[in-house]
Design an enzyme around this catalytic site. Structure first.
Site, short mmCIF file in Angstrom:
data_model
loop_
_atom_site.label_atom_id
_atom_site.label_comp_id
_atom_site.label_asym_id
_atom_site.label_seq_id
_atom_site.Cartn_x
_atom_site.Cartn_y
_atom_site.Cartn_z
CE LYS A 1 65.06 62.51 94.76
NZ LYS A 1 64.23 61.74 95.03
CG ASP B 1 59.23 66.03 101.47
OD1 ASP B 1 60.23 66.81 101.52
OD2 ASP B 1 59.39 64.89 102.10
CG MET C 1 57.80 55.58 96.46
SD MET C 1 59.50 55.68 97.54
CE MET C 1 59.25 54.15 98.47
N1 SAH Z 1 55.36 58.53 103.69
C1 SAH Z 1 54.38 58.45 102.79
C2 SAH Z 1 55.08 57.55 101.42
C3 SAH Z 1 56.16 58.24 100.90
S1 SAH Z 1 56.86 57.32 99.48
C4 SAH Z 1 53.04 57.91 103.17
O1 SAH Z 1 53.02 57.48 104.22
O2 SAH Z 1 52.30 57.77 102.53
C5 SAH Z 1 55.63 58.14 98.21
C6 SAH Z 1 54.86 56.96 97.60
O3 SAH Z 1 53.65 57.10 98.63
C7 SAH Z 1 54.22 57.25 96.33
O4 SAH Z 1 55.19 57.04 95.49
C8 SAH Z 1 52.95 56.73 96.18
O5 SAH Z 1 53.32 55.23 95.90
C9 SAH Z 1 52.56 56.86 97.72
N2 SAH Z 1 51.56 57.65 97.64
C10 SAH Z 1 51.67 59.02 98.57
N3 SAH Z 1 50.85 59.62 98.61
C11 SAH Z 1 49.71 58.75 97.74
C12 SAH Z 1 48.19 59.00 97.30
N4 SAH Z 1 47.76 60.31 97.75
N5 SAH Z 1 47.77 58.12 96.56
C13 SAH Z 1 48.53 56.84 96.21
N6 SAH Z 1 49.75 56.77 96.40
C14 SAH Z 1 50.48 57.68 97.35
#
Ligand code: SAH
Length: 506
Positions: free
Chosen positions: A58, A36, A173
């Protein structure tokens, strides 16, 4: 045909070292990796060279697979016998649609395993110095999606309950909806003075954090143009950041540093920079290759008995020399009569790996310096062997010959241009995305300039600190129109790192 399998793996929040051991093993052994957007390039570099890498996120330019398409692809690849890693940012089951993919695999009868990951919801907060729970502040935290349409009539989120129902609220998100989220929380009873923080690109070198209150964080974010991907963290624990902010305080934090050494040698420099908070970017300008003609090296290797001194000027020289010795089924015993000189501490260490005791290491690591001392140790007619690179400088052999020594300068290896992606580096330089470029030898400078192939290199590097390992390398840079911003005082990798550290802290 063997039956395939799908590993649903969490890649962690961004820092490549935050993947699990099991997750890393999956990447290393897979035939196919479907990844992803939030999965970093560094993670993919652990894949087998022949692994098939498929982007499933995407993207504006490319066709998007869609969830149905991804599910189908997973089933298809595994059914054709492949070992597949489905790699997702953070944890696969935290807003990662991992549950849906697992369902599709279960329905198709495809074997699968789940490898949980470190979720950004907890890790990005931690890297911003915010613990999601703390006995003095709260015993509960909730992770909430922030991308629900705020105008939707029947929300899946019970705002009345969640606003005050958990101490710490972490929204993922949620950046686009930030004004709605803060408004809904306040409307539903959370105090406008509750501390709030935004953490963007958490755990990565680009991490940025913004702190405020529920009342003002949204306006602050708009002011700063703070964007996704970011966490929204709401709760009293945010106040702990003042004490606990550690990641963003490391001395080279936020600096992206280009490492131009050969791939085999880059890791020491990269690791040292990374430990200080920098983001090393490896762009190998040099590859080590065999000599075109082995005859001179072979002659020396077969007649080692006649040398009074063997002088090694690089780690590569040491490795190639001993490789050839071994190739002729000879070993250390051939060197019994010779004194050994290493031009620097790393070369000395490389020799010690082979069990040799080095007789002499000059205090300053330059050819001119070696000669100062060796003139008292080398007698006229003494035979000296210099196994080294095809393009090494002539200063040393000439000076030794000047002392009356008989010098056999033999090519032990060749340096050829590296395989770095120059287009990408030029792009990053244009965008101001590289802060420092390191040069650890004259050939790294020369090859860098050749590989980039831009006419106005000086212009391109105007805002970049060029760091050279020593005065010879710095002179080469100047000769090519590049002005070094810093030169190491000790001509070693450590010395170079110290010079960079000094540059940014003084
Ligand atoms: N499965 C992922 C989340 C996916 S949804 C997890 O467990 O982290 C994607 C959202 O995760 C982004 O829009 C953001 O809000 C958050 N996110 C993912 N990586 C991030 C990072 N390094 N720093 C801050 N927010 C992050």
């Amino acid at each position: 045909m063997d039956k395939g399998i799908v590993y649903l793996v969490g890649a962690g929040p961004g820092d490549p070292k935050l993947i699990t051991v099991k997750g890393l093993e999956c990447i290393q052994k897979s035939d196919t990796i479907i990844y992803d957007r939030l999965v970093g390039d560094r993670m993919l570099s652990f894949a087998r060279p022949d692994a098939e890498l498929i982007y499933a996120g995407k993207s504006p330019e490319r066709h998007t697979l869609g969830q149905e398409g991804i599910n189908r692809l997973l089933v298809e690849k595994a059914s054709s016998g492949k070992t597949v890693t489905r790699l997702k940012g953070g944890d696969p089951f935290v807003f990662g649609r991992g549950g849906e993919e697992a369902e599709a695999l279960a329905e198709a009868g495809v074997p699968f395993e789940i490898v949980p990951g470190v979720t950004s919801a907890i890790a990005a907060a931690a890297y911003a110095g915010i613990p999601v729970t703390h006995r003095d502040f709260t015993s509960t935290f909730a992770v909430i999606t922030g991308n629900e349409d705020p105008l939707k009539k029947d929300s899946n989120i019970d705002w009345a309950k969640i606003s005050t129902g958990a101490g710490t609220l972490v929204f993922l998100m949620g950046m686009a909806n930030l004004p709605h989220i803060t408004r809904l929380l306040i409307e539903n009873g959370r105090s406008p003075q509750t501390p709030a923080a935004l953490v963007r690109w958490g755990t990565r070198p680009e991490q940025r954090t913004l702190v405020g209150t529920l009342a003002d964080i949204s306006a602050k974010a708009a002011n700063e143009g703070f964007k996704n991907p970011a966490l929204i963290i709401v709760g009293e624990v945010v106040s702990l950041r003042e004490k606990l902010n550690w990641f963003e305080k490391r001395p080279l934090f936020g600096q992206r540093i280009l490492v131009t050494r050969a791939r085999e040698q880059a890791s020491v420099l990269s690791a040292a920079l990374e430990a200080l908070g920098a983001e090393p970017l490896e762009f190998p300008t040099i590859s080590v290759a065999e000599p075109e003609d082995f005859a001179p090296l072979d002659r020396s290797v077969k007649n080692l008995g006649r040398y009074k001194w063997v002088i090694f000027t690089s780690v590569n020289g040491v490795y190639s020399f001993f490789q050839r010795l071994r190739y002729h089924r000879k070993d250390l015993r051939e060197l019994y009569g010779a004194k050994i000189c290493a031009i620097g501490p790393k070369t000395k260490e490389a020799l010690e790996e082979y069990g040799l005791i080095v007789d002499y290491v000059p205090e300053e690591f330059r050819a001119e310096e070696i000669v100062k001392v060796l003139q008292y140790k080398i007698a006229a007619e003494d035979r000296v062997l210099l196994p080294r690179a095809d393009i090494a400088r002539k200063a040393l052999p000439e000076a030794l010959a000047g002392m009356g020594a008989v010098v056999d300068e033999v090519t032990a290896y060749r340096t050829v241009a590296g395989e770095g992606q120059s287009g990408r580096v030029v792009e990053m330089l244009k965008n101001g995305e590289i802060d420092v470029i390191t040069f650890t030898s004259s050939s790294t400078v020369r090859n860098f300039v050749n590989m980039l192939g831009v006419p106005d290199i000086n212009n391109l590097l105007a805002d970049v600190a060029v760091a050279c390992i020593g005065p010879v390398t710095a002179d080469t840079a100047r000769g090519l129109g590049i002005e070094p911003g810093l030169v190491a005082e000790e001509y070693t990798i450590e010395g170079l790192v110290n010079a960079i550290l000094k540059y940014f802290t003084e």
